[in-house]
Design a protein around this motif. Structure first.
Motif, PDB file in Angstrom:
ATOM      1  N   HIS A   1      -2.271  -0.133  -3.895  1.00 58.41           N
ATOM      2  CA  HIS A   1      -2.689  -1.105  -2.951  1.00 58.41           C
ATOM      3  C   HIS A   1      -2.676  -2.387  -3.306  1.00 58.41           C
ATOM      4  O   HIS A   1      -3.639  -2.477  -4.801  1.00 58.41           O
ATOM      5  CB  HIS A   1      -3.593  -0.654  -1.679  1.00 58.41           C
ATOM      6  CG  HIS A   1      -5.366  -0.034  -1.892  1.00 58.41           C
ATOM      7  ND1 HIS A   1      -5.937  -1.162  -3.210  1.00 58.41           N
ATOM      8  CD2 HIS A   1      -5.529   1.221  -3.345  1.00 58.41           C
ATOM      9  CE1 HIS A   1      -6.923  -0.640  -3.309  1.00 58.41           C
ATOM     10  NE2 HIS A   1      -6.561   1.089  -2.826  1.00 58.41           N
ATOM     11  N   GLY A   2      -2.301  -3.026  -3.157  1.00 59.96           N
ATOM     12  CA  GLY A   2      -2.357  -5.227  -3.499  1.00 59.96           C
ATOM     13  C   GLY A   2      -2.141  -5.866  -2.152  1.00 59.96           C
ATOM     14  O   GLY A   2      -2.259  -5.331  -1.580  1.00 59.96           O
ATOM     15  N   VAL A   3      -3.306  -6.845  -2.307  1.00 63.05           N
ATOM     16  CA  VAL A   3      -3.728  -7.872  -0.946  1.00 63.05           C
ATOM     17  C   VAL A   3      -3.740  -8.910  -1.588  1.00 63.05           C
ATOM     18  O   VAL A   3      -4.044  -9.345  -2.621  1.00 63.05           O
ATOM     19  CB  VAL A   3      -4.977  -7.300  -0.887  1.00 63.05           C
ATOM     20  CG1 VAL A   3      -5.592  -6.012   0.444  1.00 63.05           C
ATOM     21  CG2 VAL A   3      -6.289  -6.865  -1.331  1.00 63.05           C
ATOM     22  N   HIS A   4      -3.430  -9.715  -0.929  1.00 57.86           N
ATOM     23  CA  HIS A   4      -4.002 -10.901  -1.760  1.00 57.86           C
ATOM     24  C   HIS A   4      -5.348 -11.686  -1.757  1.00 57.86           C
ATOM     25  O   HIS A   4      -6.457 -11.115  -0.573  1.00 57.86           O
ATOM     26  CB  HIS A   4      -3.364 -12.180  -0.070  1.00 57.86           C
ATOM     27  CG  HIS A   4      -3.274 -13.403  -0.757  1.00 57.86           C
ATOM     28  ND1 HIS A   4      -4.429 -14.542  -0.554  1.00 57.86           N
ATOM     29  CD2 HIS A   4      -2.169 -13.932  -0.232  1.00 57.86           C
ATOM     30  CE1 HIS A   4      -4.348 -15.646  -0.895  1.00 57.86           C
ATOM     31  NE2 HIS A   4      -2.664 -15.330  -1.315  1.00 57.86           N
TER      32      HIS A   4
ATOM     33  N   ARG B   1       0.789  -1.296   0.148  1.00 56.60           N
ATOM     34  CA  ARG B   1       0.272  -0.300  -0.129  1.00 56.60           C
ATOM     35  C   ARG B   1       1.038   1.301   0.255  1.00 56.60           C
ATOM     36  O   ARG B   1       1.391   1.208   0.841  1.00 56.60           O
ATOM     37  CB  ARG B   1      -1.120  -0.433   1.117  1.00 56.60           C
ATOM     38  CG  ARG B   1      -0.356   0.021   2.787  1.00 56.60           C
ATOM     39  CD  ARG B   1      -1.643  -0.134   3.638  1.00 56.60           C
ATOM     40  NE  ARG B   1      -0.325  -0.264   5.224  1.00 56.60           N
ATOM     41  CZ  ARG B   1      -0.733   0.111   5.447  1.00 56.60           C
ATOM     42  NH1 ARG B   1      -0.884   2.054   5.130  1.00 56.60           N
ATOM     43  NH2 ARG B   1       0.295   0.497   7.285  1.00 56.60           N
ATOM     44  N   ALA B   2       0.599   2.121  -0.861  1.00 55.44           N
ATOM     45  CA  ALA B   2       1.412   3.760  -1.186  1.00 55.44           C
ATOM     46  C   ALA B   2       1.426   4.366   0.109  1.00 55.44           C
ATOM     47  O   ALA B   2      -0.658   4.464   0.574  1.00 55.44           O
ATOM     48  CB  ALA B   2       0.834   4.587  -2.426  1.00 55.44           C
TER      49      ALA B   2
ATOM     50  N   HIS C   1      -6.031  -3.960   3.985  1.00 49.29           N
ATOM     51  CA  HIS C   1      -5.170  -4.764   3.731  1.00 49.29           C
ATOM     52  C   HIS C   1      -4.720  -5.069   4.842  1.00 49.29           C
ATOM     53  O   HIS C   1      -3.950  -6.253   4.605  1.00 49.29           O
ATOM     54  CB  HIS C   1      -3.957  -3.664   3.500  1.00 49.29           C
ATOM     55  CG  HIS C   1      -2.307  -4.251   3.491  1.00 49.29           C
ATOM     56  ND1 HIS C   1      -1.686  -4.356   4.354  1.00 49.29           N
ATOM     57  CD2 HIS C   1      -1.903  -3.954   2.544  1.00 49.29           C
ATOM     58  CE1 HIS C   1      -0.315  -4.684   3.930  1.00 49.29           C
ATOM     59  NE2 HIS C   1      -0.248  -4.328   2.574  1.00 49.29           N
ATOM     60  N   THR C   2      -4.629  -4.819   6.158  1.00 50.37           N
ATOM     61  CA  THR C   2      -4.264  -5.641   7.931  1.00 50.37           C
ATOM     62  C   THR C   2      -5.160  -6.889   7.153  1.00 50.37           C
ATOM     63  O   THR C   2      -4.704  -7.983   8.062  1.00 50.37           O
ATOM     64  CB  THR C   2      -4.700  -4.684   8.813  1.00 50.37           C
ATOM     65  OG1 THR C   2      -3.309  -3.179   8.775  1.00 50.37           O
ATOM     66  CG2 THR C   2      -3.758  -5.500   9.963  1.00 50.37           C
TER      67      THR C   2
ATOM     68  N   GLN D   1     -10.856  -8.656  -1.535  1.00 46.36           N
ATOM     69  CA  GLN D   1     -11.074  -6.464  -1.767  1.00 46.36           C
ATOM     70  C   GLN D   1      -9.658  -6.502  -2.579  1.00 46.36           C
ATOM     71  O   GLN D   1     -10.802  -5.237  -2.366  1.00 46.36           O
ATOM     72  CB  GLN D   1     -10.230  -7.339   0.043  1.00 46.36           C
ATOM     73  CG  GLN D   1     -10.889  -7.823   1.021  1.00 46.36           C
ATOM     74  CD  GLN D   1     -12.024  -7.579   1.167  1.00 46.36           C
ATOM     75  OE1 GLN D   1     -12.592  -6.368   1.368  1.00 46.36           O
ATOM     76  NE2 GLN D   1     -13.199  -9.048   1.346  1.00 46.36           N
ATOM     77  N   GLY D   2      -9.339  -6.733  -3.222  1.00 49.79           N
ATOM     78  CA  GLY D   2      -8.420  -6.044  -4.292  1.00 49.79           C
ATOM     79  C   GLY D   2      -9.615  -5.467  -4.865  1.00 49.79           C
ATOM     80  O   GLY D   2      -9.201  -4.050  -5.041  1.00 49.79           O
TER      81      GLY D   2
END
Length: 435
Positions: A307-310, A290-291, A361-362, A315-316
């Motif tokens: 931002h990027g997530v698994h 995440r920026a 993200h968390t 969620q992306g």
């Protein structure tokens, strides 16, 4: 006055102009163009790819995204493409028994379900809903940002049709993905971190063992995800080590498939389809990032540029759609020819989204750690957290709400202790809320 272009291209030697120039026609860029266009903002949408390449990503829309897509007039087009309605996200053991069920029907949203469609279909439906004030062009490569004397971004230098030229903008929106060129040119940063595994993607014919949910199997070998796609197709993701199938020949692939089926008995109904679909597999790297900032004067980041997530928690794409809604709402009443007003709106967008993105993200990273760990201790901890959540109606409801995209109320340290069984459950709150 909404923007400098007012919906037309000047046939002069002057630079082309637009209120907002969006770079990138993935879901983030198209969603932002759709939301802004419905508010009458003059938008120019640019994409470097002449044709969208096929990719297994972004196929599950959460309830919160469905509400926004309904507002923008996109939802009927999605439903007309035979979108599959999914009622639940279920974590299951390798034998198929339930660890944790997140039932969206328990929420108060107007559309308490998910929809699954091909990524390309979602893009098509968004593009069909852009409206007349949005101009879009493909095959446009961004070379650089244009700045004024104070360093504010006021446009782009691009190559289109083999010719270099300039496009002026009240605001530039970078929606150009994880390796965002515009992010780098603007001086903003993000450091994508790869997970220690990848996902092997399959598209199979038929129906999954459970056809109205996203099934996430938590196994000793890692995560396996299964869900239906339109027209009786199935998406399967299998967690693999980065080099697990490197240079694998057909015999090794068949052996690998036999090992997978032995380790995950719940996949038995898909055995024939999996063995027949090995040659259609895609190997996908998995990142998180995440920026730390989303804006600079005259420019903002959105979606995977920010931002990027698994992909486990789906969620992306849904976070990108929420970004688009927040960005459009902040620019709705702004005179984009006034740099000070436009930059104030960008700062408000950043203030609204930074905290939300951090929480998502968390949550996504914690979910990924619970369900993808292959170490003995990690597997035991993850399953304990999942079963602890399942035992608590309050935590189960809260987790479902957080996954839905309708809002975010992160779990506290005390909630974690309840999950682990180290504290008794607090008195339940009313079920009608988020937890």
């Amino acid at each position: 006055m909404r923007g400098p272009g007012q919906g037309h291209v000047r046939e002069t030697n002057a630079a082309e102009e637009a209120g907002v120039v969006i770079c990138g026609a993935g879901v983030a860029g198209l969603a932002a163009a759709c939301a802004l266009g419905r508010q009458g903002v003059d938008v120019l949408l640019l994409e470097k790819q002449r044709k969208q390449p096929p990719v297994a990503k972004g196929e599950v829309l959460q309830p919160g995204s469905l509400d926004l897509l309904h507002r923008w007039g996109v939802l009927p087009a999605l439903e007309a493409r035979r979108a599959v309605r999914l009622e639940r996200l279920v974590a299951r053991r390798a034998d198929g028994s339930e660890l944790l069920t997140m039932d969206f029907g328990a929420l108060d949203g107007e559309r308490p379900w998910m929809l699954s469609l091909d990524y390309a279909t979602i893009l098509e439906c968004l593009e069909e809903s852009l409206g007349a004030v949005v101009r879009r062009r493909r095959g446009v490569l961004v070379n650089d940002l244009v700045r004024d004397g104070g360093g504010r971004v006021v446009g782009l230098r691009v190559t289109e049709g083999g010719k270099e030229r300039e496009i002026r903008a009240g605001v530039v929106l970078a929606a150009d993905g994880r390796s965002s060129r515009l992010r780098r040119l603007s001086g903003m940063t993000a450091d994508p971190v790869a997970y220690d595994h990848r996902l092997l993607s399959f598209e199979l014919e038929g129906k999954p063992p459970v056809d109205d949910e996203v099934s996430a199997y938590v196994t000793d070998r890692g995560l396996v995800m299964v869900y239906p796609l339109p027209d009786e197709r199935i998406r399967v993701y299998v967690q693999v080590a980065a080099d697990e199938l490197r240079k694998a020949d057909q015999a090794r692939l068949q052996q690998w498939c036999d090992e997978l089926l032995a380790d995950v008995p719940a996949l038995a109904p898909l055995a024939t389809a999996l063995k027949g679909g090995l040659d259609s597999r895609q190997l996908l790297p998995v990142f998180q990032f995440r920026a730390p900032s989303l804006v600079r004067p005259g420019i903002a980041l959105i979606g995977e540029a920010a931002h990027g997530v698994h992909p486990l928690a789906a969620q992306g794409m849904n976070t990108a759609i929420a970004d688009a809604a927040a960005f459009a709402s902040r620019l709705a009443a702004v005179d984009l020819t006034d740099p000070a007003a436009a930059d104030a709106a960008l700062r408000a967008y950043e203030g609204e989204r930074l905290g939300s993105v951090k929480a998502i993200h968390t949550m996504s990273h914690n979910a990924a750690r619970m369900m993808t760990s292959t170490s003995r201790g990690g597997r035991m901890l993850g399953r304990r957290l999942l079963t602890g959540t399942s035992r608590s109606p309050r935590l189960r409801h809260l987790t479902t709400y957080n996954m839905s995209g309708l809002g975010m109320r992160p779990l506290t340290a005390l909630d974690r202790l309840v999950q682990l069984g180290l504290l008794p459950e607090r008195r339940a709150r009313p079920v009608g809320g988020a937890g």
